[in-house]
Design an enzyme around this catalytic site. Structure first.
Site, short mmCIF file in Angstrom:
data_model
loop_
_atom_site.label_atom_id
_atom_site.label_comp_id
_atom_site.label_asym_id
_atom_site.label_seq_id
_atom_site.Cartn_x
_atom_site.Cartn_y
_atom_site.Cartn_z
N ASP A 243 9.95 -2.08 -5.46
CA ASP A 243 9.44 -0.83 -4.89
C ASP A 243 9.80 0.38 -5.74
OD1 ASP A 243 9.70 -2.76 -2.46
OD2 ASP A 243 8.25 -1.20 -1.94
N LYS A 254 12.44 -5.38 -1.11
CA LYS A 254 12.66 -5.67 0.32
C LYS A 254 14.08 -6.15 0.59
CE LYS A 254 10.50 -5.10 3.03
NZ LYS A 254 10.67 -3.86 3.83
O1 MRU Z 1 8.15 -2.77 3.50
P1 MRU Z 1 7.10 -3.35 2.60
O2 MRU Z 1 6.38 -4.50 3.20
O3 MRU Z 1 6.18 -2.28 2.05
O4 MRU Z 1 7.94 -3.90 1.36
C1 MRU Z 1 7.24 -4.47 0.28
C2 MRU Z 1 8.10 -5.06 -0.76
O5 MRU Z 1 9.31 -4.96 -0.72
C3 MRU Z 1 7.41 -5.69 -1.92
O6 MRU Z 1 8.15 -6.76 -2.41
C4 MRU Z 1 7.25 -4.64 -3.04
O7 MRU Z 1 6.60 -3.50 -2.56
C5 MRU Z 1 6.51 -5.17 -4.18
S1 MRU Z 1 4.81 -5.33 -3.80
C6 MRU Z 1 3.89 -5.84 -5.07
#
Ligand code: MRU
Length: 360
Positions: A243, A254
């Site tokens: 992220d 995550k």
């Molecule tokens: O809370 P989320 O579902 O938006 O978290 C998403 C993630 O952590 C993904 O692994 C990350 O954004 C990479 S997506 C290509």
């Protein structure tokens, strides 16, 4: 439900059109698309994870900006830029960790500023065009990520992934899951273990669904089983998305990703992060500076399906992300290739080589 693929997010129509996106909170039980017609619709869709995953949030930021300013009553460029600022500040308040949100908003602002003193109608069209370009670029970048990442996955290997970094987390094809899609298209034999990813179960609801639909062998495990599965020698590589990646390669992803990286280090399993360069935050020197989103305690008390999981008033701590230190990362796969054993110098060198450093 049956395999059903459409664009995760897209613009429909002209400037008076709408942003259509897959309502991810209902998957895999129900496949439904929703339309965002206002900036408030988009803010809400991002906040409650109807659209989620860092690159998809970047695209949503761009389309959300168009929704926010298309009805601006400004009569000149200066007034329009004021309205644009209000919209981008509003959308920026939806979620704090995925840097692609801010990257998308900044890019839209830069484009509007660069257009100069032109009629407002022209500025609005220019922003719509830019949002579509961001969408198209993301699709292309994900395929490049898949190509570079697939080279790291050996014939007959098993890989572990956490959360969902697939087509649903991007405009199309994914980041970490792009590695699997590309390897599968190349005819490689391999299998994937998917962590469930509590509390919102992006792994079980979205990753397992996407991989099954693609015909890729996938086995679902609870998050607390990853150590045992590694100990049994069943995992040869880990691939996750990100992220926000700090300038030294520390990578936020995550919640639970950090634990997986510790387990991988302990068991000698190479741990790879797959992310576009738009996910790097070069202004943040290391992971300590990455803001971590705190989410509603009810997500843990009630679990994904809504039933009570815990005493209704129990105290809860619910950080949505954690940071994996760069020392745990064997490589970061970008659209340009792999940054092996990332650190500040190697990340900088990768950016320099590909002309991405603004100051050089
Ligand atoms: O809370 P989320 O579902 O938006 O978290 C998403 C993630 O952590 C993904 O692994 C990350 O954004 C990479 S997506 C290509």
């Amino acid at each position: 439900m049956t395999a059903q693929r459409t664009d995760t997010i897209r613009w429909v129509g002209d400037l008076d059109g709408r942003c259509r996106l897959v309502e991810q909170t209902l998957l895999p039980g129900e496949f439904k698309e929703i339309d965002c017609e206002t900036q408030e619709d988009m803010w809400d869709a991002i906040k409650r994870l109807a659209v989620r995953g860092a690159p998809a949030i970047g695209v949503a930021a761009a389309f959300g900006t168009v929704l926010g300013v298309r009805n601006s009553g400004a009569t000149d460029a200066a007034g329009f830029l004021d309205d644009l600022k209000a919209t981008t500040e509003y959308l920026a308040s939806s979620r704090p960790t995925a840097v692609n949100l801010f990257w998308g908003l900044d890019r839209m602002t830069r484009v509007a500023r660069a257009a100069g003193d032109v009629p407002v109608a022209q500025l609005k069209e220019r922003l719509l065009q830019e949002s579509k370009t961001i969408w198209e670029e993301d699709r292309d970048i994900c395929r490049r990520l898949g190509k570079h990442g697939a080279a790291l996955l050996g014939e007959g290997e098993n890989a572990l992934t956490h959360c969902n970094a697939g087509g649903l987390a991007t405009a199309d094809y994914g980041t970490a899951l792009a590695v699997f899609f590309a390897a599968h298209e190349q005819g490689k034999q391999f299998a994937v273990f998917a962590d469930e990813t509590r509390p919102l179960n992006q792994g079980s609801r979205l990753t397992a669904w996407e991989l099954q639909n693609a015909g890729i062998p996938v086995t679902l495990i609870c998050d607390n089983m990853a150590g045992q599965v590694m100990k049994e020698g069943r995992i040869q590589k880990v691939f996750v998305g990100a992220d926000r990646i700090a300038a030294n390669g520390d990578a936020a992803n995550k919640i639970g990703t950090y634990s997986v990286s510790v387990l991988a280090k302990h068991h000698g399993v190479p741990f790879y992060v797959v992310a576009p360069t738009s996910t790097f935050d070069m202004a943040t020197p290391d992971g300590a500076g990455i803001p971590i989103e705190q989410r509603d305690p009810e997500e843990i008390r009630r679990g994904y399906s809504g039933g009570l999981n815990a005493p209704a008033d129990v105290d809860v701590y619910n950080p949505a992300f954690d940071v994996t230190p760069h020392e745990h990362i064997a490589g970061i796969v970008t659209e340009f290739g792999v940054i092996e054993r990332p650190d500040t110098e190697r990340v900088r060198e990768h950016f320099r080589r590909h002309g991405l450093l603004a100051d050089e």
